[in-house]
Design a protein around this motif. Structure first.
Motif, PDB file in Angstrom:
ATOM      1  N   LEU A   1     -86.819 -22.171  27.973  1.00  0.00           N
ATOM      2  CA  LEU A   1     -87.563 -21.023  27.852  1.00  0.00           C
ATOM      3  C   LEU A   1     -88.126 -20.790  26.462  1.00  0.00           C
ATOM      4  O   LEU A   1     -89.257 -20.278  26.314  1.00  0.00           O
ATOM      5  CB  LEU A   1     -86.654 -19.956  28.264  1.00  0.00           C
ATOM      6  CG  LEU A   1     -86.476 -19.503  29.936  1.00  0.00           C
ATOM      7  CD1 LEU A   1     -85.315 -18.362  29.954  1.00  0.00           C
ATOM      8  CD2 LEU A   1     -87.812 -19.121  30.398  1.00  0.00           C
TER       9      LEU A   1
ATOM     10  N   PHE B   1     -88.646 -22.474  35.927  1.00  0.00           N
ATOM     11  CA  PHE B   1     -87.600 -21.804  35.474  1.00  0.00           C
ATOM     12  C   PHE B   1     -86.944 -20.972  36.823  1.00  0.00           C
ATOM     13  O   PHE B   1     -85.946 -20.596  36.680  1.00  0.00           O
ATOM     14  CB  PHE B   1     -88.170 -20.701  34.388  1.00  0.00           C
ATOM     15  CG  PHE B   1     -88.518 -21.347  33.254  1.00  0.00           C
ATOM     16  CD1 PHE B   1     -87.501 -22.004  32.294  1.00  0.00           C
ATOM     17  CD2 PHE B   1     -89.702 -21.556  33.011  1.00  0.00           C
ATOM     18  CE1 PHE B   1     -87.776 -22.577  31.279  1.00  0.00           C
ATOM     19  CE2 PHE B   1     -90.205 -22.186  31.571  1.00  0.00           C
ATOM     20  CZ  PHE B   1     -89.262 -22.886  30.765  1.00  0.00           C
TER      21      PHE B   1
ATOM     22  N   MET C   1     -81.796 -24.319  30.195  1.00  0.00           N
ATOM     23  CA  MET C   1     -82.707 -23.450  30.528  1.00  0.00           C
ATOM     24  C   MET C   1     -83.132 -22.642  29.377  1.00  0.00           C
ATOM     25  O   MET C   1     -84.418 -22.303  29.394  1.00  0.00           O
ATOM     26  CB  MET C   1     -82.181 -22.718  31.847  1.00  0.00           C
ATOM     27  CG  MET C   1     -83.192 -21.488  32.223  1.00  0.00           C
ATOM     28  SD  MET C   1     -82.264 -20.653  33.765  1.00  0.00           S
ATOM     29  CE  MET C   1     -81.058 -19.786  32.833  1.00  0.00           C
TER      30      MET C   1
END
Length: 223
Positions: free
Chosen positions: A172, A201, A168
């Protein structure tokens, strides 16, 4: 600002450990999650300025997602709905603050294009975007601080909790850098569809948080 908002969300977990990271991400990015859909519906408006490398987008009209009054409204809705279901006032307040944080952080970086309320409103913005390196520094500090707070608040229960978290984070950063380095979008419709990636996300936040648990040693940083 992209990863700065997510950094605020990561750090907010420390103050509301009962909240899923996915719900926190939805709160801190609610304005930007709603905005592209309103663009596609032609409710809000943006103009593309191909020759303007510093400010390629002119945010002409976005009072329902990015005005102070509507940010307060959406913050109240998030907090009230959470309180009605959970009867946890502290956590509901933190969730509302997460929603409002989006406008506050945008205020710091935007040029004066943020309305105070729908209609014929003055527009505000402190203009940190005029100094790209300083903007990157501020946003990077916010993101890293949020990461550290999150890793001190939670720890992985399994490999998915550990490697999912880092996946993640990497995604990002990639999305943030792609936004900075990409040429101006080809059309408003392209903006509306491509920005939907932010929902990824939110989903990752729910998944990662479900595979992590509270950290009993708050001074330790856990991946």
């Amino acid at each position: 600002m992209v990863i700065g908002h997510f950094g605020f969300g990561l750090g907010a977990k420390k103050f509301a450990p009962k909240l899923s990271l996915g719900l926190i991400f939805m709160a801190v990015q609610f304005a930007d999650l709603l905005w592209p859909s309103l663009l596609l519906l032609k409710v809000e408006k943006v103009a593309i300025q191909p020759g303007n490398t510093k400010f390629p987008l002119d945010f002409i009209y976005y009072p329902f997602t990015h005005s102070l009054l509507m940010s307060l409204f959406w913050a109240g809705c998030f907090g009230l709905i959470y309180w009605l279901f959970k009867k946890d006032l502290k956590t509901a307040v933190v969730l509302g603050i997460c929603v409002l944080s989006h406008w506050v952080l945008d205020l710091i970086v935007h040029i004066p294009d943020l309305p105070l309320y729908p209609g014929d409103s003055p527009k505000v913005g402190l203009g940190l975007w005029n100094w790209p390196l300083l903007t990157a520094l501020v946003e990077g500090i916010l993101f890293i601080t949020g990461m550290v707070l999150y890793m001190r608040t939670t720890k992985a229960k399994n490999p998915a909790g550990k490697w999912g978290f880092w996946l993640m984070i990497v995604l990002l950063v990639i999305v943030h850098l792609a936004g900075l380095m990409s040429p101006p979008p080809s059309s408003v419709m392209a903006i509306g569809w491509s920005t939907q990636v932010l929902w990824l996300f939110v989903l990752l936040g729910f998944w990662v948080d479900r595979n992590r648990t509270a950290n009993t040693s708050p001074n330790a940083i856990n991946s």
